[in-house]
Design an enzyme around this catalytic site. Structure first.
Site, short mmCIF file in Angstrom:
data_model
loop_
_atom_site.label_atom_id
_atom_site.label_comp_id
_atom_site.label_asym_id
_atom_site.label_seq_id
_atom_site.Cartn_x
_atom_site.Cartn_y
_atom_site.Cartn_z
N HIS A 251 -2.21 -5.54 -2.17
CA HIS A 251 -2.46 -6.65 -1.27
C HIS A 251 -3.37 -7.78 -1.92
CE1 HIS A 251 -0.27 -4.83 2.05
NE2 HIS A 251 -1.05 -3.84 2.11
C1 BDR Z 1 -5.02 -6.33 4.45
O1 BDR Z 1 -5.47 -5.69 5.48
C2 BDR Z 1 -6.57 -4.89 4.71
O2 BDR Z 1 -6.55 -3.47 5.33
C3 BDR Z 1 -6.21 -4.90 3.29
O3 BDR Z 1 -7.68 -4.89 2.82
C4 BDR Z 1 -5.94 -6.29 3.14
O4 BDR Z 1 -6.74 -7.34 2.93
C5 BDR Z 1 -3.54 -6.18 4.08
O5 BDR Z 1 -2.69 -6.15 5.41
#
Ligand code: BDR
Ligand code: CA
Length: 331
Positions: A251
């Site tokens: 992500h």
């Molecule tokens: C996002 O949500 C968080 O858990 C992660 O760090 C990322 O920024 C993914 O959906």
């Protein structure tokens, strides 16, 4: 601040395992100069997020980078408990111990820091925001000219065609503060959205982080490897394609890849709004057709967001690996 580096970045984050990965990518990449880390609630409380940012910087030999503490809760909706099962109770996969460090947070709020830096360096600073967007929204309230003062904003958040990861349509960062997110999409920033449409295409195996840790023999990359191994257990339990290679989604690191290597992404530009309530709360809606909708809220006063829709996943992985294997760590 190093003037010759293409991207001077304030990193707005809720570390968080993939946040840690992204921070180290940004420190390692020659095209990014991290001039501050502004923290928010999200994966952990904001106090823990600030502690984690300070710790990750200290052990990587960069205690000089300022860290601030910011939004502790969503702007309007009720906050929720942090997702300990994804990032660990400490946000870094439940580290067994931490070495002593002595860097301290900057006393300013995250929003104040963003505003100060934007005013001091108009047109030069990029904000890469990978958590709920309350810090940027508060900064906008303090300085309505922020969209002109910042060079760019890149966010990790949202989903257009890909299903959400908190509800059928909502991605976690947008879900955590939909009002803040909508304010950011409507503000007029030069804004790039790196959402689940692309982050779900890039699966990073734990053995990659093992290789990086073995290569550097350094506490920072050992810490990242430990955190990723915890995080990968969560994702492997949920997505068969991730379990197959025992990995995780990167992500947040992809927000930096979109900054350093935009050629790896295909984008679609259009007005984006966020559903702030109801069953679709947290959904990011991209106006994909040039239609004059009868409903208000889609007018031409809204600046287009560049939404990443496709990514060259294999090249991204190679880039992330090469960047983190390079000699970037201080002794
Ligand atoms: C996002 O949500 C968080 O858990 C992660 O760090 C990322 O920024 C993914 O959906
Ligand atoms: Ca994050």
């Amino acid at each position: 601040m190093k003037t010759s580096i293409p991207h001077r970045v304030i990193y707005d984050t809720d570390p968080g395992v993939d946040d840690a990965m992204a921070l180290y990518y940004a420190l390692a990449h020659p095209a990014t100069d991290v001039v501050g880390v502004t923290t928010t609630f999200g994966n952990v409380t904001v106090a823990q997020a600030a502690q984690n940012a300070l710790y990750l910087l200290a052990i990587a030999g960069r205690p000089d980078i300022p860290v601030t503490q910011g939004a502790a809760a969503p702007l309007l909706k009720r906050g929720e408990a942090p997702p300990e099962h994804i990032h660990g109770a400490d946000g870094l996969g439940n580290l067994k111990e931490r070495v002593a460090t002595n860097n301290q947070a900057d006393p300013r709020s995250s929003a104040q820091f963003i505003v100060d830096m934007a005013r001091q360096h108009p047109g030069e600073i990029t904000v890469v925001a990978v958590g709920p967007l309350g810090n940027l929204a508060q900064a906008l309230f303090m300085e309505p000219a922020l969209p002109r003062l910042l060079r760019k904003v890149v966010i990790m958040g949202g989903a257009v065609l890909e299903p959400g990861n908190v509800s059928p349509v909502a991605e976690a960062n947008i879900w955590n503060d939909p009002h803040a997110a909508d304010a950011v999409f409507c503000a007029g920033f030069d804004l790039t959205m790196v959402g689940l449409d692309v982050t779900h295409q890039v699966i990073l195996p734990v053995i990659l982080f093992q290789k990086i840790a073995q290569h550097h023999q350094h506490l920072a990359t050992d810490t990242l490897h430990h955190a990723v191994a915890f995080y990968a257990n969560f994702y492997s339990g949920l997505y068969p394609q991730v379990a197959e290679i025992h990995g995780c989604f990167g992500h947040d690191v992809l927000a930096f890849v979109a900054l350093t290597n935009p050629e790896l992404f295909t984008t679609q530009s259009g007005r984006v709004r966020v559903a702030v309530e109801g069953l679709a709360q947290g959904q990011t809606m991209l106006r994909r057709k040039d239609i004059a909708y009868p409903q208000e809220g889609w007018g031409s006063e809204l600046r287009d967001t560049h939404v990443c829709m496709e990514v060259q996943a294999q090249t991204c992985k190679v880039l992330i690996e090469a960047t983190l294997l390079a000699p970037w760590l201080q002794a």
